[in-house]
Design a protein around this motif. Structure first.
Motif, PDB file in Angstrom:
ATOM      1  N   ASN A 149      -4.651   1.199  -6.422  1.00 28.50           N
ATOM      2  CA  ASN A 149      -3.242   1.626  -6.416  1.00 28.50           C
ATOM      3  C   ASN A 149      -2.611   1.491  -7.797  1.00 28.50           C
ATOM      4  O   ASN A 149      -1.477   1.037  -7.932  1.00 28.50           O
ATOM      5  CB  ASN A 149      -2.431   0.847  -5.375  1.00 28.50           C
ATOM      6  CG  ASN A 149      -1.127   1.557  -5.004  1.00 28.50           C
ATOM      7  OD1 ASN A 149      -0.977   2.758  -5.228  1.00 28.50           O
ATOM      8  ND2 ASN A 149      -0.185   0.818  -4.453  1.00 28.50           N
ATOM      9  N   THR A 150      -3.358   1.891  -8.817  1.00 31.05           N
ATOM     10  CA  THR A 150      -2.844   1.832 -10.188  1.00 31.05           C
ATOM     11  C   THR A 150      -2.532   3.218 -10.747  1.00 31.05           C
ATOM     12  O   THR A 150      -2.246   3.351 -11.935  1.00 31.05           O
ATOM     13  CB  THR A 150      -3.867   1.148 -11.118  1.00 31.05           C
ATOM     14  OG1 THR A 150      -5.093   1.895 -11.098  1.00 31.05           O
ATOM     15  CG2 THR A 150      -4.142  -0.277 -10.672  1.00 31.05           C
TER      16      THR A 150
ATOM     17  N   GLN B 135      -7.111   5.254  -1.061  1.00 32.95           N
ATOM     18  CA  GLN B 135      -6.474   4.412  -2.065  1.00 32.95           C
ATOM     19  C   GLN B 135      -7.459   3.362  -2.550  1.00 32.95           C
ATOM     20  O   GLN B 135      -8.199   2.770  -1.770  1.00 32.95           O
ATOM     21  CB  GLN B 135      -5.240   3.732  -1.473  1.00 32.95           C
ATOM     22  CG  GLN B 135      -4.396   2.980  -2.477  1.00 32.95           C
ATOM     23  CD  GLN B 135      -3.164   2.354  -1.825  1.00 32.95           C
ATOM     24  OE1 GLN B 135      -3.140   1.156  -1.568  1.00 32.95           O
ATOM     25  NE2 GLN B 135      -2.156   3.175  -1.551  1.00 32.95           N
TER      26      GLN B 135
ATOM     27  N   TYR C 101       0.812  -1.213   0.000  1.00 24.98           N
ATOM     28  CA  TYR C 101       0.000   0.000   0.000  1.00 24.98           C
ATOM     29  C   TYR C 101       0.855   1.277   0.000  1.00 24.98           C
ATOM     30  O   TYR C 101       0.321   2.366  -0.176  1.00 24.98           O
ATOM     31  CB  TYR C 101      -0.892   0.040   1.238  1.00 24.98           C
ATOM     32  CG  TYR C 101      -1.873  -1.101   1.342  1.00 24.98           C
ATOM     33  CD1 TYR C 101      -3.174  -0.976   0.858  1.00 24.98           C
ATOM     34  CD2 TYR C 101      -1.514  -2.309   1.936  1.00 24.98           C
ATOM     35  CE1 TYR C 101      -4.089  -2.015   0.967  1.00 24.98           C
ATOM     36  CE2 TYR C 101      -2.419  -3.353   2.057  1.00 24.98           C
ATOM     37  CZ  TYR C 101      -3.692  -3.209   1.563  1.00 24.98           C
ATOM     38  OH  TYR C 101      -4.595  -4.244   1.675  1.00 24.98           O
TER      39      TYR C 101
ATOM     40  N   SER D 117      -7.641   2.356   2.613  1.00 27.35           N
ATOM     41  CA  SER D 117      -7.932   1.494   1.470  1.00 27.35           C
ATOM     42  C   SER D 117      -9.426   1.238   1.392  1.00 27.35           C
ATOM     43  O   SER D 117     -10.056   0.817   2.372  1.00 27.35           O
ATOM     44  CB  SER D 117      -7.191   0.167   1.616  1.00 27.35           C
ATOM     45  OG  SER D 117      -7.622  -0.750   0.620  1.00 27.35           O
TER      46      SER D 117
ATOM     47  N   CYS E 184      -8.022  -1.465 -11.325  1.00 24.14           N
ATOM     48  CA  CYS E 184      -8.395  -0.133 -10.828  1.00 24.14           C
ATOM     49  C   CYS E 184      -9.835  -0.157 -10.325  1.00 24.14           C
ATOM     50  O   CYS E 184     -10.631  -1.004 -10.719  1.00 24.14           O
ATOM     51  CB  CYS E 184      -8.215   0.917 -11.922  1.00 24.14           C
ATOM     52  SG  CYS E 184      -9.328   0.744 -13.341  1.00 24.14           S
TER      53      CYS E 184
ATOM     54  N   GLY F 127     -11.235   5.343  -7.492  1.00 31.03           N
ATOM     55  CA  GLY F 127     -10.047   5.954  -8.079  1.00 31.03           C
ATOM     56  C   GLY F 127     -10.317   6.545  -9.445  1.00 31.03           C
ATOM     57  O   GLY F 127      -9.799   7.612  -9.792  1.00 31.03           O
TER      58      GLY F 127
ATOM     59  N   ALA G  77      -2.038   8.325  -4.660  1.00 34.68           N
ATOM     60  CA  ALA G  77      -2.548   7.444  -3.615  1.00 34.68           C
ATOM     61  C   ALA G  77      -1.442   6.918  -2.711  1.00 34.68           C
ATOM     62  O   ALA G  77      -1.634   5.937  -1.995  1.00 34.68           O
ATOM     63  CB  ALA G  77      -3.294   6.269  -4.242  1.00 34.68           C
ATOM     64  N   THR G  78      -0.284   7.571  -2.725  1.00 31.29           N
ATOM     65  CA  THR G  78       0.867   7.145  -1.934  1.00 31.29           C
ATOM     66  C   THR G  78       1.104   8.151  -0.810  1.00 31.29           C
ATOM     67  O   THR G  78       1.147   9.358  -1.057  1.00 31.29           O
ATOM     68  CB  THR G  78       2.130   7.051  -2.815  1.00 31.29           C
ATOM     69  OG1 THR G  78       1.853   6.209  -3.937  1.00 31.29           O
ATOM     70  CG2 THR G  78       3.291   6.468  -2.032  1.00 31.29           C
TER      71      THR G  78
ATOM     72  N   ASP H 170       3.785   3.323  -5.069  1.00 33.39           N
ATOM     73  CA  ASP H 170       2.879   3.492  -6.212  1.00 33.39           C
ATOM     74  C   ASP H 170       3.184   2.469  -7.294  1.00 33.39           C
ATOM     75  O   ASP H 170       4.197   1.781  -7.271  1.00 33.39           O
ATOM     76  CB  ASP H 170       2.977   4.920  -6.760  1.00 33.39           C
ATOM     77  CG  ASP H 170       4.276   5.165  -7.499  1.00 33.39           C
ATOM     78  OD1 ASP H 170       4.219   5.656  -8.633  1.00 33.39           O
ATOM     79  OD2 ASP H 170       5.363   4.869  -6.942  1.00 33.39           O
ATOM     80  N   TRP H 171       2.293   2.395  -8.283  1.00 37.44           N
ATOM     81  CA  TRP H 171       2.376   1.373  -9.330  1.00 37.44           C
ATOM     82  C   TRP H 171       3.669   1.467 -10.129  1.00 37.44           C
ATOM     83  O   TRP H 171       4.245   0.444 -10.515  1.00 37.44           O
ATOM     84  CB  TRP H 171       1.164   1.516 -10.263  1.00 37.44           C
ATOM     85  CG  TRP H 171       1.089   0.458 -11.311  1.00 37.44           C
ATOM     86  CD1 TRP H 171       0.612  -0.813 -11.172  1.00 37.44           C
ATOM     87  CD2 TRP H 171       1.513   0.570 -12.679  1.00 37.44           C
ATOM     88  NE1 TRP H 171       0.707  -1.497 -12.357  1.00 37.44           N
ATOM     89  CE2 TRP H 171       1.264  -0.675 -13.300  1.00 37.44           C
ATOM     90  CE3 TRP H 171       2.085   1.602 -13.434  1.00 37.44           C
ATOM     91  CZ2 TRP H 171       1.555  -0.912 -14.647  1.00 37.44           C
ATOM     92  CZ3 TRP H 171       2.379   1.366 -14.774  1.00 37.44           C
ATOM     93  CH2 TRP H 171       2.108   0.119 -15.362  1.00 37.44           C
TER      94      TRP H 171
ATOM     95  N   VAL I 120      -3.091   5.273   5.379  1.00 32.84           N
ATOM     96  CA  VAL I 120      -3.691   4.923   4.097  1.00 32.84           C
ATOM     97  C   VAL I 120      -5.094   4.385   4.365  1.00 32.84           C
ATOM     98  O   VAL I 120      -5.284   3.499   5.214  1.00 32.84           O
ATOM     99  CB  VAL I 120      -2.848   3.875   3.351  1.00 32.84           C
ATOM    100  CG1 VAL I 120      -3.580   3.378   2.105  1.00 32.84           C
ATOM    101  CG2 VAL I 120      -1.497   4.453   2.959  1.00 32.84           C
TER     102      VAL I 120
END
Length: 479
Positions: free
Chosen positions: A80-81, A77, A36, A99, A148, A152, A87-88, A39-40, A97
């Motif tokens: 997380n794509t 988040q 988490y 989620s 995703c 988001g 989202a970091t 990032d991607w 975070v």
């Protein structure tokens, strides 16, 4: 009287969160939280006092109230794509975070109203599938649709391949449920096409990247499933020729034109190099290739007839150098695979400098010509990977390291200068430095440079009014 918030610690906050949603859904161990916190693209890695996984809107509201009491920032988040670090968390360890992946219920589907009501953690592909099962289409489509989430998508006002006909995520949303920074729940889940009763709060939260409140559910528009789709590839000599073909396609096809995707020759070279099973569709090389898709409510024969008449004119006038039409679903999928594997091929080729930009459609040819020349002068040998949604003015205008060069050294030497060249050119052509990925933390300083003082003042006033403690996704969109 003692201010108890000044005595609070992250440990107190985490303990209160465990009481609110259960210890199993409050993650603090490094092994549990690691996924988490990065990032991607692995560009940003932060720390957090906890990862919170509420299962209902009421639980989200309870956590937001606790965050306000303990003065802990919350980073929403989904899958997380994201590609801009939105989202970091930062590295302070003073944020948590939030989620939303456990908010994953499809609440209802109304075939007569052509709407579907879903929670923020529902994966985009699951919305598409549920709509398809009901004989409907949810047209938002992008590469990360298998992971995703709707929250988001709305937080970043996602675009994708269907914007030309159906619009961005904003145009596909009728209503929202939002938890405010004060922990109150705004129920705006109205499936209305017309609701002229004051400020449009829905549009305020869409695209705000979680900085004004937390989207927990949405009412989304559905469309009839098309009777047929026709996919084709056309080869052209230049981006300007692609613009001329786009005008021709609009004249012939009107609202049937669903996608018009631009790909430079080097994009397809990269795909062929790293994914040899994806065959280049033409016998010779061509400077540009466009993917065209028509969605027809009548029949495939009707769509094919339109396309053939359009392409006959384009070939006769020399606008198009070659063209091929998919003769099966498998071949249509193969055409789309060429387009969708470009980012993957770039990643295989090595580190690169990415730009998700928007310019007026009429300026795309001039923008590419001028900016390519400026980059070639500033960074000799740099290879341009230019592709994107020409039909809505959104280009992924990326710079690859020179052949045989050291990608890390290239980025260290040139990234800041090339970003400035690209963004200055975008600004000069009346465009946007972020078309569909958002600002996140990646472009926060660039946005401050190119937005007017009036616009920034208005944005800060909205942020201050709605989130006076600045606890909603701190350090994103605005400083």
């Amino acid at each position: 009287m003692t201010d108890t918030t000044s005595l609070s610690t992250p440990t107190d906050f985490v303990a209160a969160c465990r009481d609110a949603i259960g210890a199993a859904h409050v993650l603090t161990d490094a092994a549990d939280t690691a996924a988490y916190l990065t990032d991607w693209r692995h560009r940003y890695t932060g720390t957090a006092c906890a990862v919170l996984r509420p299962g209902t809107t009421d639980e989200v509201a309870a956590l937001v109230r606790l965050a306000a009491t303990h003065r802990v920032g919350l980073v929403p988040q989904g899958g997380n794509t994201g590609l801009a670090g939105g989202a970091t968390p930062d590295t302070s360890g003073k944020t948590a975070v939030l989620s939303l992946t456990r908010l994953n219920r499809i609440r209802s589907l109304d075939v007569h109203n052509n709407t579907i009501t879903v929670e923020a953690g529902v994966v985009l592909a699951d919305v598409q599938a549920r709509a398809r099962d009901a004989g409907r289409l949810f047209p938002l489509s992008l590469a990360a649709e298998g992971s995703c989430t709707i929250g988001g998508n709305l937080a970043t006002n996602a675009g994708g391949t269907g914007v030309l006909r159906y619009g961005n995520a904003r145009e596909l949303c009728l209503g929202l449920e939002v938890v405010t920074p004060q922990g109150e729940i705004w129920d705006g889940l109205r499936g209305l096409r017309k609701d002229n009763t004051g400020y449009d709060l829905r549009d305020l939260y869409i695209g705000a990247e979680g900085t004004l409140g937390i989207i927990t559910a949405a009412v989304l528009k559905l469309h009839p499933q098309p009777a047929a789709r026709l996919t084709s590839l056309a080869a052209l000599a230049s981006p300007q020729a692609a613009l001329d073909l786009f005008a021709l396609a609009e004249r012939y096809s009107g609202p049937l034109l669903t996608a018009f995707e631009l790909m430079s020759d080097f994009c397809l070279q990269l795909v062929g190099k790293h994914f040899s099973q994806l065959r280049y569709p033409f016998d010779g090389q061509h400077a540009q290739v466009v993917l065209i898709e028509l969605s027809d409510s009548e029949s495939e024969a009707h769509a094919r007839s339109l396309f053939e008449r359009m392409m006959e004119e384009a070939l006769e006038t020399g606008l198009v150098e070659d063209a091929v039409v998919a003769e099966s679903l498998a071949q249509s999928r193969a055409f789309w695979d060429l387009r969708e594997h470009i980012p993957l091929a770039q990643a295989e080729e090595g580190l690169n400098i990415k730009h998700d930009i928007g310019v007026p459609i009429s300026r795309i040819g001039a923008f590419i010509e001028e900016t390519d020349a400026a980059i070639a002068a500033a960074a000799p040998g740099a290879r341009m990977v230019t592709f994107g949604h020409l039909g809505d003015g959104n280009l992924h205008y990326n710079v690859q390291t020179p052949e045989g060069g050291d990608p890390k050294a290239f980025l260290a030497q040139y990234q800041a200068a090339l970003n400035r060249i690209v963004y200055d050119s975008v600004h000069r052509h009346g465009g946007s430095i972020s078309a569909e990925h958002g600002l996140g933390q990646l472009k926060i300083d660039d946005a401050a440079r190119y937005k007017s003082p009036v616009e920034l003042t208005l944005m800060r006033a909205i942020k201050s009014a709605l989130d006076p403690l600045s606890l909603m996704n701190p350090g994103k969109v605005l400083r």
